[in-house]
Write a protein that holds these residues in place. Structure first.
Motif, PDB file in Angstrom:
ATOM      1  N   TYR A  75       0.821  -1.209   0.000  1.00 58.16           N
ATOM      2  CA  TYR A  75       0.000   0.000   0.000  1.00 58.16           C
ATOM      3  C   TYR A  75       0.853   1.256   0.000  1.00 58.16           C
ATOM      4  O   TYR A  75       0.340   2.363  -0.092  1.00 58.16           O
ATOM      5  CB  TYR A  75      -0.908   0.015   1.233  1.00 58.16           C
ATOM      6  N   LEU A  76       2.175   1.088   0.091  1.00 54.65           N
ATOM      7  CA  LEU A  76       3.057   2.233   0.286  1.00 54.65           C
ATOM      8  C   LEU A  76       3.171   3.097  -0.955  1.00 54.65           C
ATOM      9  O   LEU A  76       3.389   4.296  -0.861  1.00 54.65           O
ATOM     10  CB  LEU A  76       4.440   1.749   0.729  1.00 54.65           C
ATOM     11  N   GLY A  77       3.009   2.507  -2.130  1.00 53.45           N
ATOM     12  CA  GLY A  77       3.178   3.275  -3.351  1.00 53.45           C
ATOM     13  C   GLY A  77       2.160   4.382  -3.514  1.00 53.45           C
ATOM     14  O   GLY A  77       2.443   5.418  -4.107  1.00 53.45           O
ATOM     15  N   ARG A  78       0.958   4.176  -2.980  1.00 57.30           N
ATOM     16  CA  ARG A  78      -0.098   5.169  -3.159  1.00 57.30           C
ATOM     17  C   ARG A  78      -0.576   5.784  -1.847  1.00 57.30           C
ATOM     18  O   ARG A  78      -1.579   6.494  -1.824  1.00 57.30           O
ATOM     19  CB  ARG A  78      -1.283   4.538  -3.891  1.00 57.30           C
ATOM     20  N   LYS A  79       0.125   5.493  -0.753  1.00 60.43           N
ATOM     21  CA  LYS A  79      -0.272   6.027   0.544  1.00 60.43           C
ATOM     22  C   LYS A  79       0.950   6.508   1.320  1.00 60.43           C
ATOM     23  O   LYS A  79       2.063   6.049   1.085  1.00 60.43           O
ATOM     24  CB  LYS A  79      -0.997   4.955   1.377  1.00 60.43           C
ATOM     25  N   HIS A 114      12.071   5.881  -0.788  1.00 65.86           N
ATOM     26  CA  HIS A 114      11.549   6.825   0.201  1.00 65.86           C
ATOM     27  C   HIS A 114      12.662   7.585   0.908  1.00 65.86           C
ATOM     28  O   HIS A 114      12.385   8.513   1.674  1.00 65.86           O
ATOM     29  CB  HIS A 114      10.684   6.085   1.220  1.00 65.86           C
ATOM     30  N   LEU A 115      13.904   7.196   0.630  1.00 62.47           N
ATOM     31  CA  LEU A 115      15.039   7.840   1.285  1.00 62.47           C
ATOM     32  C   LEU A 115      15.918   8.622   0.315  1.00 62.47           C
ATOM     33  O   LEU A 115      16.526   9.622   0.702  1.00 62.47           O
ATOM     34  CB  LEU A 115      15.891   6.780   2.001  1.00 62.47           C
ATOM     35  N   LEU A 116      15.981   8.167  -0.925  1.00 61.08           N
ATOM     36  CA  LEU A 116      16.883   8.770  -1.906  1.00 61.08           C
ATOM     37  C   LEU A 116      16.164   8.991  -3.229  1.00 61.08           C
ATOM     38  O   LEU A 116      15.296   8.196  -3.606  1.00 61.08           O
ATOM     39  CB  LEU A 116      18.097   7.858  -2.143  1.00 61.08           C
ATOM     40  N   PRO A 117      16.528  10.048  -3.971  1.00 63.28           N
ATOM     41  CA  PRO A 117      15.936  10.281  -5.291  1.00 63.28           C
ATOM     42  C   PRO A 117      16.344   9.172  -6.269  1.00 63.28           C
ATOM     43  O   PRO A 117      17.396   8.544  -6.108  1.00 63.28           O
ATOM     44  CB  PRO A 117      16.535  11.630  -5.715  1.00 63.28           C
ATOM     45  N   PRO A 118      15.530   8.932  -7.297  1.00 63.01           N
ATOM     46  CA  PRO A 118      15.830   7.842  -8.242  1.00 63.01           C
ATOM     47  C   PRO A 118      17.172   7.996  -8.944  1.00 63.01           C
ATOM     48  O   PRO A 118      17.868   7.005  -9.183  1.00 63.01           O
ATOM     49  CB  PRO A 118      14.659   7.896  -9.230  1.00 63.01           C
TER      50      PRO A 118
END
Length: 209
Positions: free
Chosen positions: A6-10, A135-139
């Motif tokens: 659920y983390l991708g959209r929440k 969630h910690l670093l840019p792509p």
């Protein structure tokens, strides 16, 4: 056991609540923390056994399962269930008919409250570890892994305010890892790498400012 993500959209706290089938609540800062708190249930499936209440503002009420927590962290916070005891049982509110569950509230003091829900999602094995790094670093920084020097160099090019935000967050979640004693070494190493890269990026940005 397969778990949907659920983390991708929440947001992390929303994802935690979704995993535990309860509705997220906002608790006013400045009010005393109750011993028990009733959470509305979205469906009668996996339930939390406790709520963690952060001590720093904003106050967060975070659902957790005691067994999963004790498997994921070394620091004793939630007592194991006593033999013969039962988990909290859902009930239907007599007036509204809404399904709810009354959970014991456990205050928790951590270095960085805002990142605690994200850490819990992974330490409790509710989300795949592959979803943590974004969630910690840019792509564009992750693409340079495992070259830490290149990662830091690219990250140092971020706007100053964005880099500072990531410094505060990644330092905070790393301090939480140390404070709570995360058991999974893969999670520990990933978050430590993210913090080391972020700290070096800040050093580079300050040097060339």
């Amino acid at each position: 056991m397969y778990r949907p993500s659920y983390l991708g959209r929440k947001e992390p706290l929303d994802a935690l609540c979704h995993h535990f089938n309860v509705v997220k609540v906002s608790y006013p800062s400045g009010m005393s923390i109750p011993n028990y708190f009733d959470m509305t249930i979205t469906r009668d499936a996996q339930m939390p056994t406790h709520l963690l209440a952060t001590s720093s503002a904003p106050l967060l009420l975070i659902p957790v399962d005691a067994r999963m927590y004790n498997n994921g962290f070394r620091v004793d916070l939630l007592p194991p269930a006593e033999p013969g005891s039962t988990a909290p049982v859902p009930y239907r509110h007599p007036n509204s008919g809404i399904l709810a569950i009354s959970l014991p509230v456990v205050p928790i003091s951590v270095p960085h409250g805002p990142s605690l829900p994200l850490l819990l999602l992974f330490a409790l094995c509710l989300e795949s570890q592959t979803k943590l790094a974004p969630h910690l670093l840019p792509p564009q920084v992750i693409e340079e892994f495992p070259n830490a020097a290149a990662m830091a160099q690219i990250m140092s090019l971020l706007p100053e305010d964005e880099l500072q935000r990531r410094v505060e967050y990644n330092q905070g979640i790393w301090k939480n890892v140390l404070s709570l004693g995360v058991r999974d070494t893969d999670i520990v190493e990933l978050i430590q790498t993210a913090w080391n890269v972020t700290a070096e990026a800040r050093r580079l940005q300050l040097r060339y400012r």
